[in-house]
Design an enzyme around this catalytic site. Structure first.
Site, short mmCIF file in Angstrom:
data_model
loop_
_atom_site.label_atom_id
_atom_site.label_comp_id
_atom_site.label_asym_id
_atom_site.label_seq_id
_atom_site.Cartn_x
_atom_site.Cartn_y
_atom_site.Cartn_z
N ILE A 295 -17.32 44.40 15.52
CA ILE A 295 -16.15 45.24 15.84
C ILE A 295 -15.10 44.38 16.52
O ILE A 295 -15.38 43.67 17.49
CB ILE A 295 -16.55 46.41 16.75
CG1 ILE A 295 -17.66 47.24 16.09
CG2 ILE A 295 -15.36 47.29 17.08
CD1 ILE A 295 -18.20 48.35 16.97
N GLU A 337 -22.02 44.78 19.68
CA GLU A 337 -21.18 45.37 18.64
C GLU A 337 -21.42 44.73 17.28
O GLU A 337 -20.59 44.85 16.38
CB GLU A 337 -19.69 45.22 19.03
CG GLU A 337 -19.16 43.80 19.03
CD GLU A 337 -19.35 43.07 20.37
OE1 GLU A 337 -18.57 42.16 20.66
OE2 GLU A 337 -20.29 43.44 21.11
#
Length: 420
Positions: A295, A337
């Site tokens: 991300i 992430e």
């Protein structure tokens, strides 16, 4: 009517009738045979108890959970005749112990030394699944058996009981034999058959079910019974115990293979599945696609909005990944992430198409973190696809290639994919 009588009374009647019949044959032979039979029955019941406790103890030993081990052994206090029980790990170190309040400290020390000597002298036997050792003397009887997990010994369980019930039953048998009249022989024989069947049928049904569960490890077994006496309670308890085992196994399986926040496969499950995919792809000569994605600016989301919002973003990304990946692809969270998508049979073209579908799906998916407030996040993706040349090909090479492509995607400005 007889089904409403307690098990204790059924047992007393059965022993009385058996004693009366045995009086006409031979007092000495009957008493001796009764002793042998009751000894075997007592040891068999103790074996069955040991089997049930060892099944429950597997998870505690596998995870070295001393608290669970002690709680499982604490259930033995429901039987006042259990004197001592101990479960040890594969190194011989005690993980949990149960001691009856009626057991003197000196006898407890003797039990420990006796069990350790028994383990040392039967070490090879206790490394075979299904094996066990037992002992019986005038005061105590015990069972020692190994606990296995996935075919490997992970510890030992020992349970020691007194023989008060055994001697009480034998004494009652002898007294009834002396007091029964020969005139009642025919009646006692007829009633004996009826009562024996009434008593042994539910016990044998339970034993058969326990042996089947031990043999097949199928905890979906359910015993049906309409009885209203203690047998009905025993069947209900057995069913409840199996239900608890099923629930615990399912919970442990979920914890071992899934990420608790997103519900995706975790790192361990992803690596294990990828190894299987590599072996299958090499055997079939098919390509395997690997997508690593991260991300963009996720730290800024946490810093600005807080970790609860960051967790919300991770959950939403997970849902988009599952929606965009193919049905037979594996989606996993590697940590933080970072996510991984394994495309079974994925050529370069297919894997790139999946990666682009994921990138577009996330870019076009606003995330509502508070009522009426939305976040827009993007991801960078590294894509690698190849036909494994050997089943021995390490996972690290494919992961490293996809990871390197991911870093190039970030260097290229993020919100894009790069093919390794």
């Amino acid at each position: 009517m007889l089904e409403r009588i307690s098990i204790r009374h059924k047992l007393a009647i059965l022993l009385g009738l058996s004693a009366a019949l045995a009086l006409l044959i031979s007092s000495v032979a009957t008493i001796y045979s009764t002793y042998l039979s009751e000894s075997r029955a007592s040891l068999r019941v103790l074996h069955q108890l040991t089997d049930v406790i060892s099944e429950n103890m597997r998870a505690a030993l596998a995870f070295n959970d001393a608290d669970s081990a002690r709680k499982i052994l604490a259930s033995l206090q429901a039987d006042p005749h259990i004197l001592y029980a101990v479960v040890s790990d594969d190194r011989g170190q005690p993980l949990g112990e149960y001691r009856s309040t009626q057991l003197p400290s000196a006898q407890e020390d003797w039990f420990r030394r006796h069990l350790q000597n028994n383990i040392n002298s039967n070490r090879e036997l206790l490394r075979r699944e299904g094996s066990s050792t037992q002992h019986m003397d005038s005061h105590t009887m015990g069972v020692l058996r190994p606990v296995f997990f996935e075919g490997k010994p992970i510890g030992t369980l020992a349970i020691i009981s007194d023989t008060q019930q055994l001697w009480a039953r034998i004494q009652e048998f002898v007294l009834m034999q002396m007091g029964v009249s020969l005139l009642a022989l025919l009646t006692l024989m007829l009633l004996s058959f009826k009562l024996q069947s009434l008593f042994t049928r539910p016990i044998m049904g339970l034993i058969d079910a326990m042996q089947q569960v031990a043999r097949t490890k199928d905890y979906r077994t359910t015993l049906e019974s309409r009885r209203q006496d203690e047998f009905g309670n025993l069947y209900a308890g057995f069913n409840a115990m199996l239900a608890d085992i099923r629930e615990r196994d399912e919970r442990l399986s979920r914890l071992a293979t899934t990420d608790s926040l997103t519900g995706l496969a975790n790192h361990h499950q992803a690596m294990e599945t990828m190894q299987n995919m590599i072996i299958r792809a090499e055997r079939k000569g098919e390509s395997l696609g690997v997508i690593m994605l991260d991300i963009d600016f996720f730290k800024a989301v946490n810093d600005r909005h807080g970790h609860p919002v960051g967790d919300r973003v991770l959950q939403e990304i997970a849902r988009v990944l599952q929606a965009c990946a193919r049905e037979y692809d594996l989606v996993a969270r590697l940590g933080g992430e970072e996510f991984l998508v394994l495309c079974d049979g994925g050529t370069r073209e297919i894997t790139v198409a999946v990666a682009e579908r994921i990138r577009t799906g996330i870019e076009q998916h606003p995330i509502e973190y508070q009522p009426g407030q939305f976040l827009q996040v993007t991801v960078s993706l590294g894509v690698h696809a190849s036909v494994p040349q050997s089943a021995e090909q390490p996972l690290a090479s494919m992961i490293k290639a996809a990871d390197a492509a991911l870093y190039r995607a970030k260097a290229a400005g993020r919100n894009c994919h790069v093919l390794a």
